[in-house]
Design a protein around this motif. Structure first.
Motif, mmCIF file in Angstrom:
data_model
loop_
_atom_site.group_PDB
_atom_site.id
_atom_site.type_symbol
_atom_site.label_atom_id
_atom_site.label_comp_id
_atom_site.label_asym_id
_atom_site.label_seq_id
_atom_site.Cartn_x
_atom_site.Cartn_y
_atom_site.Cartn_z
ATOM 1 N N GLU A 118 4.989 5.290 -32.248
ATOM 2 C CA GLU A 118 3.624 5.012 -32.320
ATOM 3 C C GLU A 118 2.906 4.973 -30.900
ATOM 4 O OE1 GLU A 118 5.801 2.887 -32.959
ATOM 5 O OE2 GLU A 118 6.130 1.125 -31.503
ATOM 6 N N ASP A 119 3.476 5.227 -29.933
ATOM 7 C CA ASP A 119 2.630 5.050 -28.816
ATOM 8 C C ASP A 119 1.984 7.151 -28.978
ATOM 9 O OD1 ASP A 119 4.750 3.281 -28.302
ATOM 10 O OD2 ASP A 119 5.643 4.540 -26.516
ATOM 11 N N LEU A 120 2.241 8.379 -29.253
ATOM 12 C CA LEU A 120 1.988 9.191 -30.147
ATOM 13 C C LEU A 120 0.092 8.924 -30.753
ATOM 14 C CD1 LEU A 120 4.217 11.162 -31.606
ATOM 15 C CD2 LEU A 120 3.657 11.198 -28.475
ATOM 16 N N ILE A 121 -0.246 8.165 -30.903
ATOM 17 C CA ILE A 121 -1.781 8.162 -31.318
ATOM 18 C C ILE A 121 -2.025 6.324 -30.768
ATOM 19 C CG2 ILE A 121 -1.847 8.747 -33.506
ATOM 20 C CD1 ILE A 121 -1.057 6.309 -35.085
ATOM 21 N N LEU A 122 -1.346 5.239 -29.995
ATOM 22 C CA LEU A 122 -1.793 3.959 -29.119
ATOM 23 C C LEU A 122 -1.745 4.846 -27.441
ATOM 24 C CD1 LEU A 122 -0.350 1.776 -31.434
ATOM 25 C CD2 LEU A 122 -2.804 2.647 -31.752
ATOM 26 N N GLY A 123 -1.296 5.598 -27.219
ATOM 27 C CA GLY A 123 -0.813 5.518 -26.037
ATOM 28 C C GLY A 123 0.289 4.297 -25.377
ATOM 29 N N THR A 124 0.696 4.722 -24.256
ATOM 30 C CA THR A 124 1.841 3.733 -24.824
ATOM 31 C C THR A 124 1.846 2.662 -23.673
ATOM 32 O OG1 THR A 124 2.176 4.571 -21.444
ATOM 33 C CG2 THR A 124 3.999 4.972 -23.237
ATOM 34 N N ARG A 125 1.756 1.168 -23.747
ATOM 35 C CA ARG A 125 0.960 -0.044 -23.737
ATOM 36 C C ARG A 125 1.847 -0.589 -22.988
ATOM 37 N NH1 ARG A 125 2.005 1.610 -28.492
ATOM 38 N NH2 ARG A 125 2.675 -0.151 -28.885
ATOM 39 N N GLY A 126 2.346 -0.387 -21.018
ATOM 40 C CA GLY A 126 2.977 -0.654 -20.467
ATOM 41 C C GLY A 126 4.430 -0.304 -20.716
ATOM 42 N N GLY A 127 5.554 -1.065 -19.711
ATOM 43 C CA GLY A 127 6.670 -0.420 -19.770
ATOM 44 C C GLY A 127 6.122 1.342 -18.988
ATOM 45 N N ALA A 128 7.380 1.503 -18.960
ATOM 46 C CA ALA A 128 7.723 3.080 -18.135
ATOM 47 C C ALA A 128 6.974 4.257 -19.300
ATOM 48 C CB ALA A 128 9.443 3.704 -17.959
ATOM 49 N N GLU A 129 6.321 5.166 -18.557
ATOM 50 C CA GLU A 129 5.769 5.825 -19.163
ATOM 51 C C GLU A 129 7.010 7.179 -19.687
ATOM 52 O OE1 GLU A 129 2.114 7.624 -18.477
ATOM 53 O OE2 GLU A 129 1.649 5.667 -18.429
ATOM 54 N N ASN A 130 6.132 7.633 -20.700
ATOM 55 C CA ASN A 130 7.435 8.022 -20.964
ATOM 56 C C ASN A 130 6.897 9.997 -20.311
ATOM 57 O OD1 ASN A 130 9.225 10.341 -22.773
ATOM 58 N ND2 ASN A 130 8.437 9.560 -24.793
ATOM 59 N N GLU A 131 7.694 10.575 -20.315
ATOM 60 C CA GLU A 131 7.647 11.283 -19.138
ATOM 61 C C GLU A 131 8.035 12.783 -20.202
ATOM 62 O OE1 GLU A 131 7.858 13.018 -15.676
ATOM 63 O OE2 GLU A 131 7.105 10.550 -15.650
ATOM 64 N N GLY A 132 8.764 12.674 -21.245
ATOM 65 C CA GLY A 132 8.857 13.889 -22.088
ATOM 66 C C GLY A 132 7.779 14.096 -22.660
ATOM 67 N N ALA A 133 6.851 12.981 -22.689
ATOM 68 C CA ALA A 133 5.286 13.551 -23.806
ATOM 69 C C ALA A 133 4.333 14.682 -23.262
ATOM 70 C CB ALA A 133 4.582 12.818 -23.722
ATOM 71 N N GLY A 134 4.216 14.894 -21.618
ATOM 72 C CA GLY A 134 3.358 16.173 -21.494
ATOM 73 C C GLY A 134 3.956 17.387 -21.486
#
Lengths: 115, 830
Positions: free
Chosen positions: B395-411
């Motif tokens: 769900e982060d893909l459409i909502l963005g990360t909401r706190g916590g560590a940034e997902n490095e792999g998504a760039g």
């Protein structure tokens, strides 16, 4: 030094009439000439006062400086920031333009322009 | 050797692309092109931009000289009439005959016009070519209501065009129960409908038209449900129909519902004849987008030059902006449970709908739909196409990360090298990255030139930019904004250096931190920095100032100057007005009210400036700093003292603010505004800072801008009292002064700021950097050291002496200055 005899030296103004690291305009006959006091380099330059780009009598009011590896001295027109070499008169920002330059001689606090 | 001849029928986008691909691969062919339209190939994807000012020329993809350069024979306005397959010849309308070795049909499609009684009436159009658009444009000038038949992608584009043409009431009629039935689901359509309605479009779904009413010209649409809609014009955009008539006539195999049947080599039933683009039918499907058409062109060019490349269908993912609303659909948008799992995000407040379909095991993204916010489109599409493993919380893909560590792999940098970045031009990630690394290209224009990526629909440009930045970063490169060849520092760095070392003279700064003799770029920058730090009288170092600052006046055409005294808040007494009039008369000055609520006096000789200012200062005026990168004006509305709507006294507050910050120099000019109520007559939201009265106090907006790229100010704080507001303004202005690049207005500064408004808010309101106290002190120091620059000059004979044109004839004015009369005043003659 024989060539200097061919130049007619005309008294323009006094050295303290021209601000340090800047320019001032003098009237010699019907001509307007810009004189630059490049204090930082201990050098004097003179050019026509008219900027050939938009025919404005303003070059003496422009900022001076230098550019490039050889520190070519230059003046920037206050209107559109075209810059001109103080040595050759060539416009450095637009090949089409160039301005007249004059020889300058300083003696006893007086500035002479070679015509 | 005689070159084999390739005849191309059709000079649309795909036909043109084929020529381009072929000449890039080989020059061993003689190419002949026939085009039905009179124009060179043009960009049909951006056709609707024709209505917001783009010309046919702007849309053109090529020029006659391009064809000449590549020895391509072009027959425009001359359609091919007949193909003789056994003789391998084509015959055109104008009577030209050529024999061919290979024939490429790129005849495209035409608008599908349904068989409805009355469609032949005047005022009914299709939306396909520039000529169609010209007809629509001419007709639209006299009509009030218009309708578009068809709620698909092109239909909505056409509706946008009608709105752009100024048609007051625009309707869209769709047969299906939802908009864009090929791209989005019904929930997405509902969201799109509400957004489009907000923008003034009337939508009629589930409507089937029975006939077009009217005498000779259209007057109304009649529907099967007996309802009637009166309209003055109709644009039909009910789909496309492949132009297969020539192929049909020549006996090539045609699909049952039209389209020239092709195999995976794009060969028709005659192996010497290829078909590409929207006229081609591959496995029962017409590909109505430009990217697959380009791919087909490439495949045929490959076949002809002996390279084996095959067509395996094409990803029909698409992203576009429809009437200002983002709409995107990618991968398998319609797959439903139980074949997948679906995550849906819906925000009816902002009009956003996002849906992603993920595989049952949660590992892969299958497809999805984005309405209202399609920023994530590129990366989502890449995730589908490259079968990237999804993060644990998809769900982060459409909502963005909401706190916590940034997902490095998504760039973007995690994409595989062969990830297709630009599908129009088939450019992959590796090509772009290597242009950055090997060729040193660091901007989008360079990439466009060198790889062609981003030159088609332009949809991949944000992704390309991210890739450039990512590659440079990975490569250890970063761009530093140095001031000029004399200073290897950014303005912010130099600001701190000058401050720490307490340097108060340009030559010292140059000696310590620069090289050479300086120039017209660094001198005013250093002058501005020193002024913002020490607030000395600037004319004491007059030759490092820009011309306007050197003479404390604005240089105008002809070399004269204009004089602008400060009129705080735009409030002025009759006595002062009289003085302005008297001074203007005495010195023959042209007078005009400025946009900042003051009075500008033009045409002053440099010699006259000190005398003019002496009179103005005697009458109580001060410098208005109209010549400086400094606070200009704080515009005000009349406020609660006179206005029956005013909530607070906006004039008094504007004067207070203008008096506080007058003379403060900055990287660029600063303008402010104060409005006494929400009607905003002071236009404060277009200013660098804008203050608007509320019931409970004041709202503070920052970083607005008029000028060439207008931008509204953004709300920094709400319902605050005056004291708090001044504190915030102190911090905001000082933070801008210290950190902005030279000649960067507050709007640009904020646009480039990492974290944007929320970061700025944190610094100014929440004091996240712990700088608030310092910023306030620094501003207070500037306020305390204010001086009227013109008073300093007027009172100082040495400074006054500098205001001459000829140093050897100080009394004489520049004889080249001339004026012409105009409306009882003068104007510059040059």
């Amino acid at each position: 030094m024989e060539t200097t005899t061919a130049i007619e030296w005309i008294l323009a103004c006094h050295t303290n009439d021209v601000p340090e690291n800047g320019g001032a305009c003098v009237k010699l006959g019907e001509e307007q000439i810009a004189i630059y006091n490049f204090t930082r380099r201990g050098e004097w330059y003179a050019t026509q006062n008219l900027c050939p780009h938009k025919q404005q009598m303003v070059l003496s009011r422009g900022m001076i400086g230098s550019t490039g590896a050889h520190c070519e001295p230059k003046v920037a027109c206050p209107f559109h920031k075209n810059t001109f070499s103080l040595i050759s008169g060539q416009c450095l920002t637009n090949e089409e333009y160039s301005i007249k330059t004059y020889a300058v001689k300083i003696a006893d606090g007086k500035i002479f322009i070679g015509i | 050797m005689i070159k084999p001849t390739i005849v191309v029928v059709g000079n649309g986008m795909v036909g043109y692309k084929f020529c381009e691909k072929l000449v890039n691969k080989s020059s061993d062919f003689r190419i002949i092109v026939f085009g039905e339209e009179p124009r060179h190939a043009y960009d049909r994807v951006h056709l609707s931009e024709y209505f917001n000012g783009k010309t046919a020329e702007d849309l053109s993809l090529s020029s006659r000289s391009w064809y000449e350069e590549h020895d391509i024979l072009l027959h425009l306005g001359d359609p091919v009439q007949e193909i003789n397959r056994s003789a391998k010849t084509v015959h055109s309308l104008m009577g030209v005959t050529y024999s061919y070795d290979f024939l490429v049909l790129a005849t495209g499609s035409s608008a599908f016009v349904p068989d409805i009684p009355g469609v032949e009436k005047e005022g009914v159009f299709v939306y396909r070519t520039i000529e169609d658009l010209e007809l629509i444009k001419a007709y639209a000038s006299n009509v009030k209501t218009g309708a578009v038949m068809g709620g698909g992608l092109l239909g909505l584009e056409a509706a946008k065009a009608l709105m752009d043409l100024g048609i007051e009431e625009t309707h869209v009629i769709e047969f299906a129960p939802r908009l864009m039935p090929r791209q989005i689901d019904s929930a997405g359509s509902t969201m799109l409908q509400s957004k489009l309605k907000e923008l003034g479009l009337s939508l009629h779904l589930n409507k089937s038209t029975s006939h077009v009413g009217g005498e000779n010209k259209i007057e109304a649409l009649h529907f099967n449900d007996e309802s009637v809609l009166s309209v003055d014009m109709l644009v039909i955009s009910a789909g496309i129909r492949p132009r297969d008539e020539l192929a049909r006539l020549s006996g090539l195999q045609i699909g049952t519902r039209g389209g020239i049947v092709v195999n995976e080599k794009m060969q028709t039933s005659d192996e010497a004849i290829f078909a590409i683009g929207e006229c081609a039918l591959y496995e029962g499907m017409i590909y109505g987008l430009v990217a697959p058409g380009y791919e087909m062109a490439d495949i045929v060019a490959a076949q002809i030059t002996g390279i084996s490349k095959l067509f395996y269908g094409y990803d029909m993912s698409t992203k576009l902006k429809l009437i200002g609303v983002d709409v995107a659909s990618f991968g398998d948008a319609f797959v439903t449970e139980p074949d997948c799992r679906t995550i849906v995000f819906e925000d009816t407040h902002k009009g956003i709908y996002k849906r992603i379909n993920i595989s049952i095991d949660g590992k892969y993204l299958l497809g999805g739909i984005l309405i209202g916010d399609a920023d994530a489109y590129n990366i989502l599409l890449q995730t589908v196409n490259n079968k990237l493993i999804l993060p644990p919380n998809p769900e982060d893909l459409i909502l963005g990360t909401r706190g916590g560590a940034e997902n490095e792999g998504a760039g973007v940098m995690s994409l595989p090298d062969d990830a297709l970045i630009c599908s129009c031009e088939a450019v992959n990630k590796a090509t772009i990255c290597s242009s950055v690394i090997d060729l040193g290209i660091t901007n989008i224009d360079g990439i466009k030139k060198c790889t062609k990526a981003g030159t088609g629909c332009g949809g991949c440009i944000p992704l390309v930019k991210d890739l450039i930045a990512g590659t440079m970063k990975a490569n250890g490169q970063y761009i530093k904004n140095v001031i000029c060849e004399h200073f290897d520092y950014s303005r912010q760095e130099l600001f701190d250096l000058v401050k720490i070392n307490k340097l108060k003279n340009y030559d010292l700064v140059l000696d310590h931190f620069g090289k050479g003799d300086g120039c017209e770029v660094c001198k005013p920058v250093v002058a501005s920095i020193m002024s913002s730090l020490w607030n000395d009288v600037i004319v004491k170092q007059d030759t490092i100032q820009d011309s306007n600052d050197r003479f404390l006046a604005n240089i105008q055409k002809g070399g004269t100057y204009s004089v602008v005294p400060r009129i705080p808040g735009g409030e002025i007494t009759p006595d002062k007005l009289i003085v302005l009039g008297q001074v203007a008369k005495r010195y023959n000055l042209y007078t005009k009210i400025t946009g900042g609520q003051r009075i500008d006096l033009f045409g002053a000789h440099v010699n006259d400036l000190p005398a003019i200012w002496e009179e103005l200062i005697d009458a109580g005026f001060e410098s208005g700093h109209a010549y400086g990168k400094a606070l200009r004006t704080v515009k005000s509305c009349v406020g609660s003292t006179w206005c029956r709507f005013g909530l607070h006294d906006s004039v008094s507050f504007a004067i207070e603010i203008e008096e506080r910050y007058k003379g403060v120099r900055a990287p660029h000019k600063i303008k402010g505004g104060v409005s006494g109520c929400v009607r905003e007559c002071a236009e404060a939201q277009a200013k660098d800072f804008g203050i608007i009265a509320t019931e409970k106090g004041w709202n503070l907006y920052v970083c607005g801008n008029g000028g060439s790229k207008p931008q509204h100010g953004q709300l920094l704080a709400t319902d605050i009292d005056k004291e708090t507001l001044v504190k915030y303004l102190d911090r905001f202005l000082m933070f801008y002064i210290k950190t902005a690049e030279p000649l960067s207005r507050t709007a640009t500064w904020l646009n480039k700021m990492d974290g944007g408004l929320s970061y700025l808010k944190n610094v100014v309101v929440n004091d996240s950097l712990g700088l608030a106290g310092q910023l306030e002190e620094e501003m207070q120091a500037l306020v305390n050291t204010y001086h009227c620059e013109w008073k300093e000059v007027v009172d100082n004979p040495d400074l006054r002496k500098r205001f001459t044109h000829f140093v050897n004839a100080p009394e004489e004015k520049d004889p080249t200055v001339k004026f012409d009369p105009m409306r009882d005043q003068v104007k510059a003659k040059w």
